[in-house]
Motif scaffolding. Sequence first.
Motif, mmCIF file in Angstrom:
data_model
loop_
_atom_site.group_PDB
_atom_site.id
_atom_site.type_symbol
_atom_site.label_atom_id
_atom_site.label_comp_id
_atom_site.label_asym_id
_atom_site.label_seq_id
_atom_site.Cartn_x
_atom_site.Cartn_y
_atom_site.Cartn_z
ATOM 1 N N THR A 242 52.211 24.783 51.040
ATOM 2 C CA THR A 242 53.375 24.354 50.279
ATOM 3 C C THR A 242 54.661 24.683 51.010
ATOM 4 O O THR A 242 55.605 23.885 51.044
ATOM 5 N N SER A 243 54.711 25.841 51.647
ATOM 6 C CA SER A 243 55.915 26.240 52.366
ATOM 7 C C SER A 243 56.164 25.352 53.581
ATOM 8 O O SER A 243 57.302 24.996 53.885
ATOM 9 N N LEU A 244 55.086 24.974 54.270
ATOM 10 C CA LEU A 244 55.232 24.033 55.379
ATOM 11 C C LEU A 244 55.810 22.700 54.888
ATOM 12 O O LEU A 244 56.698 22.119 55.519
ATOM 13 N N ARG A 245 55.315 22.235 53.748
ATOM 14 C CA ARG A 245 55.791 20.967 53.199
ATOM 15 C C ARG A 245 57.239 21.069 52.735
ATOM 16 O O ARG A 245 58.033 20.130 52.909
ATOM 17 N N MET A 246 57.594 22.205 52.127
ATOM 18 C CA MET A 246 58.978 22.390 51.693
ATOM 19 C C MET A 246 59.916 22.451 52.898
ATOM 20 O O MET A 246 61.029 21.936 52.870
ATOM 21 N N GLU A 247 59.459 23.094 53.980
ATOM 22 C CA GLU A 247 60.258 23.146 55.208
ATOM 23 C C GLU A 247 60.514 21.738 55.726
ATOM 24 O O GLU A 247 61.646 21.391 56.081
ATOM 25 N N ARG A 248 59.469 20.916 55.746
ATOM 26 C CA ARG A 248 59.622 19.536 56.219
ATOM 27 C C ARG A 248 60.544 18.750 55.297
ATOM 28 O O ARG A 248 61.426 18.006 55.764
ATOM 29 N N ALA A 249 60.380 18.902 53.988
ATOM 30 C CA ALA A 249 61.226 18.176 53.037
ATOM 31 C C ALA A 249 62.690 18.570 53.205
ATOM 32 O O ALA A 249 63.581 17.708 53.196
ATOM 33 N N CYS A 250 62.955 19.867 53.365
ATOM 34 C CA CYS A 250 64.336 20.329 53.561
ATOM 35 C C CYS A 250 64.938 19.734 54.829
ATOM 36 O O CYS A 250 66.104 19.308 54.836
ATOM 37 N N ARG A 251 64.164 19.727 55.896
ATOM 38 C CA ARG A 251 64.673 19.191 57.157
ATOM 39 C C ARG A 251 65.003 17.705 57.020
ATOM 40 O O ARG A 251 66.039 17.230 57.521
ATOM 41 N N MET A 252 64.147 16.952 56.333
ATOM 42 C CA MET A 252 64.392 15.521 56.145
ATOM 43 C C MET A 252 65.589 15.261 55.238
ATOM 44 O O MET A 252 66.344 14.308 55.451
ATOM 45 N N LEU A 253 65.763 16.099 54.226
ATOM 46 C CA LEU A 253 66.933 15.946 53.361
ATOM 47 C C LEU A 253 68.212 16.207 54.137
ATOM 48 O O LEU A 253 69.233 15.552 53.905
ATOM 49 N N ARG A 254 68.171 17.146 55.074
ATOM 50 C CA ARG A 254 69.352 17.470 55.874
ATOM 51 C C ARG A 254 69.629 16.424 56.951
ATOM 52 O O ARG A 254 70.782 16.115 57.236
ATOM 53 N N GLU A 255 68.574 15.884 57.556
ATOM 54 C CA GLU A 255 68.744 15.130 58.799
ATOM 55 C C GLU A 255 68.521 13.624 58.672
ATOM 56 O O GLU A 255 68.789 12.899 59.625
ATOM 57 N N THR A 256 67.998 13.141 57.532
ATOM 58 C CA THR A 256 67.737 11.714 57.397
ATOM 59 C C THR A 256 68.346 11.171 56.110
ATOM 60 O O THR A 256 68.831 11.927 55.271
ATOM 61 N N ARG A 257 68.280 9.842 55.978
ATOM 62 C CA ARG A 257 68.719 9.165 54.750
ATOM 63 C C ARG A 257 67.523 8.691 53.928
ATOM 64 O O ARG A 257 67.667 7.864 53.031
ATOM 65 N N MET A 258 66.360 9.192 54.214
ATOM 66 C CA MET A 258 65.159 8.789 53.485
ATOM 67 C C MET A 258 65.280 9.155 52.010
ATOM 68 O O MET A 258 65.886 10.170 51.650
ATOM 69 N N THR A 259 64.714 8.312 51.144
ATOM 70 C CA THR A 259 64.704 8.607 49.718
ATOM 71 C C THR A 259 63.702 9.719 49.425
ATOM 72 O O THR A 259 62.852 10.043 50.266
ATOM 73 N N VAL A 260 63.781 10.274 48.232
ATOM 74 C CA VAL A 260 62.847 11.324 47.842
ATOM 75 C C VAL A 260 61.418 10.797 47.830
ATOM 76 O O VAL A 260 60.473 11.497 48.219
ATOM 77 N N ASP A 261 61.220 9.551 47.383
ATOM 78 C CA ASP A 261 59.880 8.952 47.398
ATOM 79 C C ASP A 261 59.347 8.849 48.824
ATOM 80 O O ASP A 261 58.165 9.122 49.083
ATOM 81 N N GLN A 262 60.204 8.438 49.754
ATOM 82 C CA GLN A 262 59.773 8.332 51.147
ATOM 83 C C GLN A 262 59.456 9.703 51.740
ATOM 84 O O GLN A 262 58.467 9.858 52.459
ATOM 85 N N ILE A 263 60.276 10.690 51.420
ATOM 86 C CA ILE A 263 60.021 12.036 51.911
ATOM 87 C C ILE A 263 58.718 12.579 51.332
ATOM 88 O O ILE A 263 57.930 13.221 52.035
ATOM 89 N N ALA A 264 58.474 12.312 50.062
ATOM 90 C CA ALA A 264 57.233 12.769 49.424
ATOM 91 C C ALA A 264 56.013 12.235 50.161
ATOM 92 O O ALA A 264 55.033 12.957 50.393
ATOM 93 N N SER A 265 56.064 10.968 50.564
ATOM 94 C CA SER A 265 54.903 10.344 51.190
ATOM 95 C C SER A 265 54.575 10.953 52.547
ATOM 96 O O SER A 265 53.416 10.953 52.968
ATOM 97 N N VAL A 266 55.583 11.504 53.244
ATOM 98 C CA VAL A 266 55.324 12.115 54.544
ATOM 99 C C VAL A 266 55.178 13.634 54.436
ATOM 100 O O VAL A 266 55.033 14.314 55.448
#
Length: 296
Positions: A242-266
């Motif tokens: 879970t922590s690995l996934r949260m780290e990835r989600a945080c990085r994508m929220l900071r660095e990309t314009r992907m939607t939450v649904d798109q971030i969830a899928s990756v």
Amino acid sequence: MTAISDIRSAQTDGGPAIFPAFSSLSELHWQVDEYTYWEKKQEFLLDTDTYPGWCLFAVENGSFSYEIGETTGVASSGDLVLCPPNVPFHRTMTAPGLSFHYLRLDLSMRCPASGTAETERPDGSLSLPVSITPGDRRRLFDSFAKWKTIGPLPVPERKKLLSHYWNDIWTSWCLELLSAPGPRSSQPPQDELMNRAAKLLEQHCSQPYGVKELAHELGLSSVQLIRRFRSAYRLTPGDYLTSLRMERACRMLRETRMTVDQIASVCGYATGHYLSRLFAARIGVVPSEYRKRHRV
């Protein structure tokens, strides 16, 4: 990828670490609002419950299985299970006769300069493990004994003393983390199978993958895997994933314009709604607020 279980790391990829540095962990201040000791409990009244604040199940004897968000595990004697506010706490007694301490907790940050507790709550860079196992069992069980003695005291004195001994347990565990190896540490755990487990979790963190799949791949039962992984890394494999996934989600929220649904899928989650709920529970804010605070 920076290993999230290296709790001593203060930053990853220019952003805040999902598990805070040791100094941040030790600056947390807990207030015990409610306490109950259950001796040889035969069954849980509710298989699932949700608490408005942090709650702690500290096991003295017996064991139970639990699921909190994406984290599953088995807690036995000396294990402490910490459930965040408003997150469903699924639990099943593995055998009747469970003795444990229940604490309802409030959390704030301690001011390093004065040693007093600040009124504001920890910010969105904070996430805590669901399960911890202090290494100093003698000290832990001595605190358990004191809790039972303190329990009958008048409310103001009881809360003060219970809080004192819980903060002592927490700070002692924080100190143990200083010598706890991480998977990228120069001194990795001696358990090579668990090193392989950590690498597999890192490889599969973007896929629907969990403890059952990992245990099957390693030829272990889920219980064997959880116990060995926690012994090696001071985290359950579910917490680690879970922590690995949260780290990835945080990085994508900071660095990309992907939607939450798109971030969830990756990040290995089926829906953005589920990611948002888990993100808020683990990080402390919803994804949109995290992006607003940390987007450059």
